[in-house]
Enzyme design. Structure first.
Site, PDB file in Angstrom:
ATOM      1  N   HIS A   1       0.839  -1.211   0.000  1.00 35.53           N
ATOM      2  CA  HIS A   1       0.000   0.000   0.000  1.00 35.53           C
ATOM      3  C   HIS A   1       0.872   1.258   0.000  1.00 35.53           C
ATOM      4  CE1 HIS A   1      -3.687   2.277   1.548  1.00 35.53           C
ATOM      5  NE2 HIS A   1      -2.702   3.152   1.711  1.00 35.53           N
ATOM      6  N   GLU A   2       1.864   1.304   0.883  1.00 35.22           N
ATOM      7  CA  GLU A   2       2.707   2.501   0.972  1.00 35.22           C
ATOM      8  C   GLU A   2       3.595   2.650  -0.255  1.00 35.22           C
ATOM      9  OE1 GLU A   2       1.876   4.615   3.077  1.00 35.22           O
ATOM     10  OE2 GLU A   2       0.611   3.237   4.223  1.00 35.22           O
TER      11      GLU A   2
ATOM     12  N   HIS B   1       1.795   4.237  -3.121  1.00 40.54           N
ATOM     13  CA  HIS B   1       1.718   5.698  -3.030  1.00 40.54           C
ATOM     14  C   HIS B   1       2.882   6.360  -3.763  1.00 40.54           C
ATOM     15  CE1 HIS B   1      -1.634   6.919  -0.532  1.00 40.54           C
ATOM     16  NE2 HIS B   1      -1.345   6.015   0.401  1.00 40.54           N
TER      17      HIS B   1
END
EC number: 3.5.1.88
Length: 221
Positions: A170-171, A174
């Site tokens: 998820h990170e 980004h």
């Protein structure tokens, strides 16, 4: 948005200045801001070690204050390849078992990249500090190969699995301008209150059956 080393250095200075005025906590950027859709620059010495360490500290403090389990550079308005992650895994044991959620000590990763380690995917609700109030089911690799560097420059090349792999993926997404909703099963989109009231279960089987979407290994996982 056009990023250059000078622009990134100025962004970092701005974040640190604003954090200094708010007990070391930076504002979190919300969806709709172009920085969240702009691929970051790799860290290549745009700022000195002390400034980079201060940025990591501010990001960790901001993540904890939110509260969250991960925060990437763009989420504080910095187009640099950096994220912090920390997960106390404070959930019920049956949820921790199904989701393979174990405590993840605080870590900072620079220049992160990941690839699936196997073809196995798992799907659970997840949310994002930049999209407050909502969650959706996202299918992600159960195990990933993470590459990057620690804050002190030590190379990282490791296998991450379970919920920690979800956080890292998820990170890292980004950093490429990708939000979790880009990969989500949109029929599962729910408010935090709805997830807590209806879908606060170890797996997403019942949510898939009642909301009408398919999990990676079939309609009922």
């Amino acid at each position: 948005m056009h990023l250059t080393d000078a622009v990134v250095a100025a962004q970092i200075d701005d974040v640190l200045t604003r954090a200094d005025a708010h007990d070391g906590v930076a504002p979190i950027v919300s969806a709709g801001d172009p920085i969240l859709r702009t691929p970051v620059l790799p860290f290549s010495g745009q700022v000195d070690d002390a400034t980079l360490t201060r940025l990591a500290e501010v990001m960790a403090r901001t993540m904890r204050a939110a509260p969250g389990v991960g925060l990437a550079g763009p989420q504080v308005g910095v187009g640099l390849s950096i994220f912090v992650a920390e997960d106390p895994a404070a959930v019920r044991s049956e949820i921790a078992t199904v989701r393979e959620r174990e405590p993840l000590p605080l870590r900072t990763v620079l220049n992160a990249e990941y690839t699936p380690a196997t073809g196995e995917h798992v799907a659970f609700f997840e949310g994002c500090l930049s999209i407050p109030g909502y969650q959706a089911v996202v299918a992600r690799p159960r195990t990933i190969e993470l590459r990057g560097a620690a804050l002190d420059g030590t190379p990282i090349a490791e296998e991450v699995t379970g919920w920690s792999a979800r956080i890292v993926a998820h990170e890292t997404d980004h950093l490429g301008g990708i939000l979790f909703l880009d990969k989500a099963e949109m029929r599962s989109l729910s408010t935090h209150a709805s997830v807590a009231r209806l879908w606060n279960e170890p797996s997403t089987q019942r949510a898939a059956a009642e909301l009408g979407f398919t999990l990676p290994s079939g309609p009922l996982l």
